[in-house]
Design an enzyme around this catalytic site. Structure first.
Site, PDB file in Angstrom:
ATOM      1  N   VAL A  49       0.808  -1.229   0.000  1.00 49.02           N
ATOM      2  CA  VAL A  49       0.000   0.000   0.000  1.00 49.02           C
ATOM      3  C   VAL A  49       0.833   1.267   0.000  1.00 49.02           C
ATOM      4  O   VAL A  49       0.297   2.359  -0.213  1.00 49.02           O
ATOM      5  CB  VAL A  49      -0.993   0.030   1.176  1.00 49.02           C
ATOM      6  CG1 VAL A  49      -1.993  -1.106   1.081  1.00 49.02           C
ATOM      7  CG2 VAL A  49      -0.262   0.032   2.525  1.00 49.02           C
TER       8      VAL A  49
ATOM      9  N   TYR B  44       5.748   4.699  14.653  1.00 47.31           N
ATOM     10  CA  TYR B  44       4.451   4.038  14.735  1.00 47.31           C
ATOM     11  C   TYR B  44       3.411   4.958  15.383  1.00 47.31           C
ATOM     12  O   TYR B  44       2.299   5.142  14.860  1.00 47.31           O
ATOM     13  CB  TYR B  44       4.593   2.748  15.534  1.00 47.31           C
ATOM     14  CG  TYR B  44       3.335   1.934  15.666  1.00 47.31           C
ATOM     15  CD1 TYR B  44       2.901   1.123  14.617  1.00 47.31           C
ATOM     16  CD2 TYR B  44       2.594   1.945  16.844  1.00 47.31           C
ATOM     17  CE1 TYR B  44       1.747   0.357  14.739  1.00 47.31           C
ATOM     18  CE2 TYR B  44       1.445   1.184  16.979  1.00 47.31           C
ATOM     19  CZ  TYR B  44       1.024   0.391  15.929  1.00 47.31           C
ATOM     20  OH  TYR B  44      -0.112  -0.367  16.060  1.00 47.31           O
TER      21      TYR B  44
ATOM     22  N   LYS C 202       0.011   6.609  13.751  1.00 48.51           N
ATOM     23  CA  LYS C 202      -1.304   6.279  14.293  1.00 48.51           C
ATOM     24  C   LYS C 202      -2.034   7.527  14.793  1.00 48.51           C
ATOM     25  O   LYS C 202      -3.268   7.594  14.708  1.00 48.51           O
ATOM     26  CB  LYS C 202      -1.163   5.238  15.408  1.00 48.51           C
ATOM     27  CG  LYS C 202      -0.630   3.887  14.924  1.00 48.51           C
ATOM     28  CD  LYS C 202      -1.497   3.278  13.818  1.00 48.51           C
ATOM     29  CE  LYS C 202      -1.022   1.905  13.400  1.00 48.51           C
ATOM     30  NZ  LYS C 202      -1.877   1.280  12.366  1.00 48.51           N
TER      31      LYS C 202
END
Length: 266
Positions: free
Chosen positions: A70, A162, A166
């Protein structure tokens, strides 16, 4: 079927609901795929693993799959072209693909590892959404579910790429909910907590090694930060997706929904 205030409330999906799921052949994504197919959805998934895709196709021969990363625009374009051909349209997008990213202090993380994590976890959702939205509008509306994390609410020391990605997904979700609401498209984020499986085992192991303690000690420390003192399963997350795509969730949009046993901190 129960009635409330003169309205029919149906517990289940619209028959033949057309759903695209990124990274839908393993882990949380596979749990979502399995559950939605079980409830009558027509699904097209992508994944980066030939083995996982083969297993998905064997289990669900009537549903589509594309090998795609992706973070790569051309891969995503192929993924959605395949999905359009197999589904004939789109009612829902599940932006699930993501990686754990590196563990380390901000001065220890390589630029390459930072970019890879952001590219997959955040930019990948943008690349999928930009192609899904015209299809959802053509269908007269629909739903998008973006996978964030408890790290998108609390922050996460030594996991900055990360956590940054997020947190970004929360902003992306709330912005799209406002932008797409007039087109009858609902957009929500799910924030899983400590989800049992190989990914969290790797995360706990890496952190334990960094601190010089045992895996079991590190795992116990993680669970002490969860009110229910237990991990959640991929099926718990899939159940929330099912709810959001069903008529029961038709007026939920712009929300960040924890499925985490109440993670208090990270």
């Amino acid at each position: 079927m129960a009635q409330l205030a003169g309205k029919n409330w149906v517990n289940g999906l619209k028959p033949g609901l057309r759903v695209v799921i990124s990274a839908g052949a393993s882990g949380i994504g596979r749990a979502i795929s399995d559950m939605l197919i079980q409830h009558g959805a027509k699904v097209h998934i992508c994944d980066v693993s030939d083995d996982f895709i083969a297993d998905f196709k064997q289990a669900h021969p009537g549903h589509g799959a594309t090998k795609a990363d992706v973070s790569k625009e051309k891969d995503v374009e192929t993924f959605f072209a395949d999905a359009k051909a197999s589904l004939g349209g789109l009612d829902a997008l599940i932006n699930n693909a993501g990686i754990a990213g590196p563990t380390g202090g901000v001065d220890e993380i390589s630029i390459e590892d930072w970019r890879r994590c952001i590219d997959i976890d955040l930019t990948g959702q943008f690349l999928c959404a930009r192609l899904a939205v015209p299809m959802l509008k053509a269908a007269g509306g629909g739903a998008m579910v973006n996978m964030s994390s408890a790290a998108g609410r609390h922050g996460y020391a030594f996991r900055t790429p990360y956590a940054a990605a997020k947190f970004g997904i929360i902003g992306f979700t709330q912005s799209l909910a406002k932008e797409l609401g007039p087109s009858n498209i609902r957009v929500n984020a799910i924030l899983p907590g400590i989800v049992e499986g190989p990914r969290i085992e790797g995360v706990i192991g890496a952190r334990a090694e960094q601190l010089g303690i045992s895996y079991s000690e590190m795992e116990k420390e993680y669970l002490q930060k969860v009110s229910l003192r237990r991990m959640v399963s991929p099926h718990d997350v899939a159940a929330m997706v099912l709810f959001l795509l069903s008529p029961l969730g038709e007026n939920i949009s712009g929300q960040s929904l924890g499925v985490d046993g109440n993670v208090e901190t990270l």
